[in-house]
Design a protein around this motif. Structure first.
Motif, PDB file in Angstrom:
ATOM      1  N   ASN A  19      32.098  49.811  66.945  1.00  0.00           N
ATOM      2  CA  ASN A  19      33.227  50.725  66.726  1.00  0.00           C
ATOM      3  C   ASN A  19      34.552  50.004  66.509  1.00  0.00           C
ATOM      4  OD1 ASN A  19      31.417  52.859  67.153  1.00  0.00           O
ATOM      5  ND2 ASN A  19      31.765  52.772  69.363  1.00  0.00           N
ATOM      6  N   MET A  20      34.629  49.243  65.428  1.00  0.00           N
ATOM      7  CA  MET A  20      35.835  48.491  65.102  1.00  0.00           C
ATOM      8  C   MET A  20      36.692  49.270  64.109  1.00  0.00           C
ATOM      9  SD  MET A  20      33.720  44.995  64.741  1.00  0.00           S
ATOM     10  CE  MET A  20      32.363  45.996  64.154  1.00  0.00           C
ATOM     11  N   ALA A  21      37.971  49.394  64.412  1.00  0.00           N
ATOM     12  CA  ALA A  21      38.918  50.037  63.504  1.00  0.00           C
ATOM     13  C   ALA A  21      39.619  48.965  62.682  1.00  0.00           C
ATOM     14  CB  ALA A  21      39.933  50.855  64.283  1.00  0.00           C
ATOM     15  N   VAL A  22      39.701  49.156  61.378  1.00  0.00           N
ATOM     16  CA  VAL A  22      40.217  48.138  60.461  1.00  0.00           C
ATOM     17  C   VAL A  22      41.261  48.762  59.534  1.00  0.00           C
ATOM     18  CG1 VAL A  22      39.627  46.391  58.749  1.00  0.00           C
ATOM     19  CG2 VAL A  22      37.957  46.992  60.513  1.00  0.00           C
ATOM     20  N   THR A  23      42.359  48.033  59.303  1.00  0.00           N
ATOM     21  CA  THR A  23      43.362  48.417  58.319  1.00  0.00           C
ATOM     22  C   THR A  23      43.482  47.311  57.286  1.00  0.00           C
ATOM     23  OG1 THR A  23      44.633  49.700  59.942  1.00  0.00           O
ATOM     24  CG2 THR A  23      45.781  49.029  57.935  1.00  0.00           C
ATOM     25  N   VAL A  24      43.436  47.685  56.009  1.00  0.00           N
ATOM     26  CA  VAL A  24      43.467  46.719  54.913  1.00  0.00           C
ATOM     27  C   VAL A  24      44.682  46.995  54.036  1.00  0.00           C
ATOM     28  CG1 VAL A  24      42.264  45.862  52.876  1.00  0.00           C
ATOM     29  CG2 VAL A  24      40.964  46.474  54.910  1.00  0.00           C
ATOM     30  N   ARG A  25      45.473  45.952  53.781  1.00  0.00           N
ATOM     31  CA  ARG A  25      46.581  46.030  52.815  1.00  0.00           C
ATOM     32  C   ARG A  25      46.259  45.074  51.669  1.00  0.00           C
ATOM     33  NH1 ARG A  25      49.171  46.210  57.703  1.00  0.00           N
ATOM     34  NH2 ARG A  25      50.509  48.020  58.091  1.00  0.00           N
ATOM     35  N   LEU A  26      45.470  45.534  50.746  1.00  0.00           N
ATOM     36  CA  LEU A  26      45.025  44.691  49.638  1.00  0.00           C
ATOM     37  C   LEU A  26      45.080  45.448  48.315  1.00  0.00           C
ATOM     38  CD1 LEU A  26      41.993  42.736  51.174  1.00  0.00           C
ATOM     39  CD2 LEU A  26      44.155  41.774  50.369  1.00  0.00           C
ATOM     40  N   THR A  27      45.975  46.429  48.212  1.00  0.00           N
ATOM     41  CA  THR A  27      46.082  47.207  46.977  1.00  0.00           C
ATOM     42  C   THR A  27      47.528  47.201  46.501  1.00  0.00           C
ATOM     43  OG1 THR A  27      44.270  48.645  47.699  1.00  0.00           O
ATOM     44  CG2 THR A  27      45.659  49.429  45.881  1.00  0.00           C
ATOM     45  N   PRO A  28      47.838  46.528  45.404  1.00  0.00           N
ATOM     46  CA  PRO A  28      49.215  46.489  44.890  1.00  0.00           C
ATOM     47  C   PRO A  28      49.593  47.797  44.214  1.00  0.00           C
ATOM     48  CG  PRO A  28      47.757  45.308  43.414  1.00  0.00           C
ATOM     49  CD  PRO A  28      46.915  45.718  44.589  1.00  0.00           C
ATOM     50  N   ARG A  29      50.894  48.021  44.077  1.00  0.00           N
ATOM     51  CA  ARG A  29      51.404  49.204  43.396  1.00  0.00           C
ATOM     52  C   ARG A  29      52.055  48.794  42.082  1.00  0.00           C
ATOM     53  NH1 ARG A  29      52.974  53.695  47.753  1.00  0.00           N
ATOM     54  NH2 ARG A  29      52.693  54.921  45.880  1.00  0.00           N
ATOM     55  N   SER A  30      52.078  49.728  41.153  1.00  0.00           N
ATOM     56  CA  SER A  30      52.786  49.504  39.898  1.00  0.00           C
ATOM     57  C   SER A  30      54.282  49.718  40.096  1.00  0.00           C
ATOM     58  CB  SER A  30      52.279  50.459  38.819  1.00  0.00           C
ATOM     59  OG  SER A  30      50.928  50.216  38.491  1.00  0.00           O
ATOM     60  N   HIS A  31      55.076  48.965  39.368  1.00  0.00           N
ATOM     61  CA  HIS A  31      56.522  49.153  39.313  1.00  0.00           C
ATOM     62  C   HIS A  31      57.002  48.475  38.040  1.00  0.00           C
ATOM     63  CE1 HIS A  31      57.005  44.948  40.606  1.00  0.00           C
ATOM     64  NE2 HIS A  31      56.140  45.206  41.573  1.00  0.00           N
ATOM     65  N   PHE A  35      52.134  46.369  36.212  1.00  0.00           N
ATOM     66  CA  PHE A  35      51.305  47.549  35.983  1.00  0.00           C
ATOM     67  C   PHE A  35      49.870  47.234  36.359  1.00  0.00           C
ATOM     68  CE2 PHE A  35      48.607  50.221  33.241  1.00  0.00           C
ATOM     69  CZ  PHE A  35      49.008  51.465  33.697  1.00  0.00           C
ATOM     70  N   ILE A  36      49.292  48.040  37.243  1.00  0.00           N
ATOM     71  CA  ILE A  36      47.929  47.806  37.710  1.00  0.00           C
ATOM     72  C   ILE A  36      46.956  48.402  36.684  1.00  0.00           C
ATOM     73  CG2 ILE A  36      46.335  47.999  39.629  1.00  0.00           C
ATOM     74  CD1 ILE A  36      49.050  46.572  40.208  1.00  0.00           C
ATOM     75  N   LEU A  37      46.239  47.549  36.000  1.00  0.00           N
ATOM     76  CA  LEU A  37      45.282  48.006  34.989  1.00  0.00           C
ATOM     77  C   LEU A  37      44.004  48.518  35.632  1.00  0.00           C
ATOM     78  CD1 LEU A  37      45.717  45.070  32.450  1.00  0.00           C
ATOM     79  CD2 LEU A  37      46.638  47.386  32.251  1.00  0.00           C
ATOM     80  N   ARG A  38      43.509  47.809  36.595  1.00  0.00           N
ATOM     81  CA  ARG A  38      42.333  48.248  37.358  1.00  0.00           C
ATOM     82  C   ARG A  38      42.354  47.543  38.707  1.00  0.00           C
ATOM     83  NH1 ARG A  38      38.233  44.575  37.740  1.00  0.00           N
ATOM     84  NH2 ARG A  38      38.366  42.732  36.397  1.00  0.00           N
ATOM     85  N   TRP A  39      41.814  48.216  39.724  1.00  0.00           N
ATOM     86  CA  TRP A  39      41.776  47.622  41.066  1.00  0.00           C
ATOM     87  C   TRP A  39      40.678  48.302  41.869  1.00  0.00           C
ATOM     88  CZ3 TRP A  39      44.535  43.389  42.113  1.00  0.00           C
ATOM     89  CH2 TRP A  39      44.496  42.893  43.416  1.00  0.00           C
ATOM     90  N   ALA A  40      39.937  47.511  42.631  1.00  0.00           N
ATOM     91  CA  ALA A  40      38.846  48.068  43.428  1.00  0.00           C
ATOM     92  C   ALA A  40      38.689  47.283  44.724  1.00  0.00           C
ATOM     93  CB  ALA A  40      37.534  48.039  42.641  1.00  0.00           C
ATOM     94  N   LEU A  41      38.278  47.991  45.768  1.00  0.00           N
ATOM     95  CA  LEU A  41      37.935  47.387  47.049  1.00  0.00           C
ATOM     96  C   LEU A  41      36.441  47.554  47.283  1.00  0.00           C
ATOM     97  CD1 LEU A  41      40.789  48.656  49.417  1.00  0.00           C
ATOM     98  CD2 LEU A  41      40.600  46.417  48.335  1.00  0.00           C
ATOM     99  N   ASP A  42      35.818  46.507  47.816  1.00  0.00           N
ATOM    100  CA  ASP A  42      34.388  46.550  48.097  1.00  0.00           C
ATOM    101  C   ASP A  42      34.157  46.020  49.502  1.00  0.00           C
ATOM    102  OD1 ASP A  42      31.689  46.932  47.719  1.00  0.00           O
ATOM    103  OD2 ASP A  42      31.370  44.957  46.830  1.00  0.00           O
TER     104      ASP A  42
END
Length: 279
Positions: A19-31, A35-42
């Motif tokens: 029961n481990m809780a995890v927070t991930v900050r690995l997704t950039p934003r466009s500005h 410009f983010i063309l494609r992005w995925a987390l696995d």
């Protein structure tokens, strides 16, 4: 410029952890300029990602791992189109007024040594942009950049100054601490740096700073390289210090990271750029 990025993090747990809780900050934003063309987390775990935003507007994902489990692997991969804006940031998510980023933290504490360094480069108050550039140059000369845990546990501002050498995260802490002491709002940025030529191989994860100049706005400063941000940078997350932009937060014991960021126009194959183990 089109940049391909692959960032893999593996975190190991105590045997039989549950029961481990995890927070991930690995997704950039466009500005503007990015410009983010494609992005995925696995993930290597069968769980559901819950998308959300943190207090600073960073895109985050949270999930729980039901054990027993001995490790967790997260892979972020995508392509980003960038343009050179001479370091000036427009179109970013701004949840707070610039004055919030005058707040110091444990990692940017203004010790006597940090105060003395900031005062040594203090310039006219009516020229904040010139003051920030002078600070970047002075810091670049005072602290030598070395390899280190860019996205893990960088040095505090005081430790980086006293050591005279630090990874990019510690240098960013010193820049933000000194700028805030001088009354100039500054914040900590995590992201990626792609090589400036196809023959230079793969890129790295990196930290730098942004500072606020009235009538201009937020401007990126990479004191380790002594320049403002270019199209070779991909901005990932923003906070008061490195703790706030940590790519992965959970209860694990060790973290291993592999990062690559390459010019997407190059036929080069993605390869390991950075590997780090921390306890």
């Amino acid at each position: 410029m089109r940049i391909r990025i692959r960032h893999e993090i593996t975190q190991r747990f105590d045997p039989g952890s549950r029961n481990m809780a995890v927070t991930v900050r690995l997704t950039p934003r466009s500005h503007e300029g990015q410009f983010i063309l494609r992005w995925a987390l696995d993930l290597n775990s069968d769980c559901r990602l819950a998308a959300q935003e943190d207090a600073f507007g960073n895109l985050c994902h949270t999930f729980s791992v039901v054990g027993p489990a001995d490790h967790l692997s997260v892979i972020a991969e995508g392509e980003v189109e960038t343009q050179d804006t001479t370091g000036i940031m427009h179109g970013t998510v701004e949840r707070f007024p610039p004055s919030l980023f005058l707040r110091q933290t444990d990692l940017t504490e203004t010790t006597p040594a940090v105060v003395a360094f900031a005062e040594s480069v203090k310039g006219p108050e009516d020229d904040p942009l010139g003051q920030l550039h002078a600070l970047m140059v002075a810091l670049h000369e005072a602290v030598e950049e070395q390899e280190g845990p860019a996205l893990g546990g960088p040095l505090s501002a005081d430790a980086a100054l006293l050591a005279g050498k630090s990874c990019s995260g510690g240098i960013a802490h010193l820049f933000t601490a000194a700028a805030r002491h001088l009354g100039l709002p500054a914040r900590h940025i995590s992201g990626y740096l792609a090589p400036e030529g196809a023959d230079e191989g793969v890129g790295v994860a990196r930290h730098w700073a942004e500072a606020y100049a009235p009538k201009i706005g937020w401007i990126s400063f990479d004191a380790g390289r002594n320049l403002c941000g270019t199209e070779h940078y991909v901005r990932l997350a923003v906070a008061l210090d490195a703790m706030g932009v940590a790519p992965l937060r959970s209860t694990g014991l060790e973290i291993e990271e592999q990062v690559s960021a390459v010019d997407g126009r190059s036929p080069q194959k993605l390869a390991q750029a950075q590997s780090q183990v921390q306890s």
